[in-house]
Write a protein that holds these residues in place. Sequence first.
Motif, PDB file in Angstrom:
ATOM      1  N   ASN A 114       0.832  -1.206   0.000  1.00  0.00           N
ATOM      2  CA  ASN A 114       0.000   0.000   0.000  1.00  0.00           C
ATOM      3  C   ASN A 114       0.864   1.252   0.000  1.00  0.00           C
ATOM      4  N   ASN A 122      -4.634   5.029   1.314  1.00  0.00           N
ATOM      5  CA  ASN A 122      -3.617   4.325   0.534  1.00  0.00           C
ATOM      6  C   ASN A 122      -4.233   3.679  -0.698  1.00  0.00           C
ATOM      7  N   ALA A 124      -3.304   0.272  -3.435  1.00  0.00           N
ATOM      8  CA  ALA A 124      -2.492  -0.948  -3.522  1.00  0.00           C
ATOM      9  C   ALA A 124      -1.736  -1.015  -4.846  1.00  0.00           C
TER      10      ALA A 124
END
Length: 360
Positions: free
Chosen positions: A193, A243, A245
């Motif tokens: 992340n 965040n 990925a």
Amino acid sequence: MKKTTVFTGLVMLLCLASCEEHKEEKHEVVTFLVTNPVKKDTSITKDYVSQIHSIRHIELRALERGYLKNIYVDEGQHVTKGQRMFQIMPNIYQAELQKAKAESNAAEIELNNTQLLADGDVVSPNELAMAKANLDKANAEVSLAQTHLGFTSIKAPFDGIMDHLEAREGSLLDEGELLTTLSDNSKMWVYFNVPEAEYLDYIMSDAKQNNKDVALLMANNKRFNQKGIVETIEGEFDSETGNIAFRATFPNPDGILRHGETGSILMSVPYKDVVIVPQKATFEILDKTYVFVVDKDNVVHQRELTIGAELPHLFIVDKGLSENDTILLEGIRMVKDQEKIHTKLVDPTTVLSNLALYAE
């Protein structure tokens, strides 16, 4: 005579006191090392906690209900594509196949007889068509029975490593019951992340176009012996963490990595034409970072810095300094703001080459 002796003694004492004062003044003169910030291109290595997944990781389940007759493999075994792994009791499905084949043979005989009658105009074309349809239906039943029988023999769909056995020989299996999992570890997908700001830096840099290389730090604190490539980024940010990925792909020729491991992705982030100062030259007050700047008259001035990133023994400065400033390199606890000091300039290149020494 006594007065002369006393006067002489007083003069000597005054002389000694004056000498002592001069010695103390000379002793108190301290020369401080100063230097200039450096402006250059550099990079930092950032690490991100990651999850390691096999490129293919699937569950093998029973496709038919029945007793588990044979297990041909073992836990942790490497299997090849098409290799037989499990056998479910096939007796019922074999009987169904034989029945379907018999019905197909009967339908074929009926069709042949009807064809002879049709050729002699004894039966109508509709009856001939019905006989053909009956044969097609019977052949379809044969195919269906063969498929069901085939489901009793479970084979590996690809090369991979078996996980834990969820059933043992003799177990009565329901349709869809889990038998084991199979992992293709030839390549590994590593997910990590990235915060929004760092995502924007990445997506707006050349690294996006070049499939950025990354390294993997394994759980034993050693680097994996293969480099990975960032190939994909998920479509949405996590609203709770902010965040997004990333997914990096690593070759795994030695089979070191397994599905479910953890590690840290090490990604190099470039910084171009930035100002760098030694951490030793800075100090903190109430979570703010400062440095002492020395002017042309050797007077020190406290100045706040905005730190952009951190390197071993170094800070990258976003705001507060230029490469033309002179900063106090050591002794920051011995001076005060607006104090005049004696200085000795040290070349910035020398400072960088001996940075570990200065940091001690």
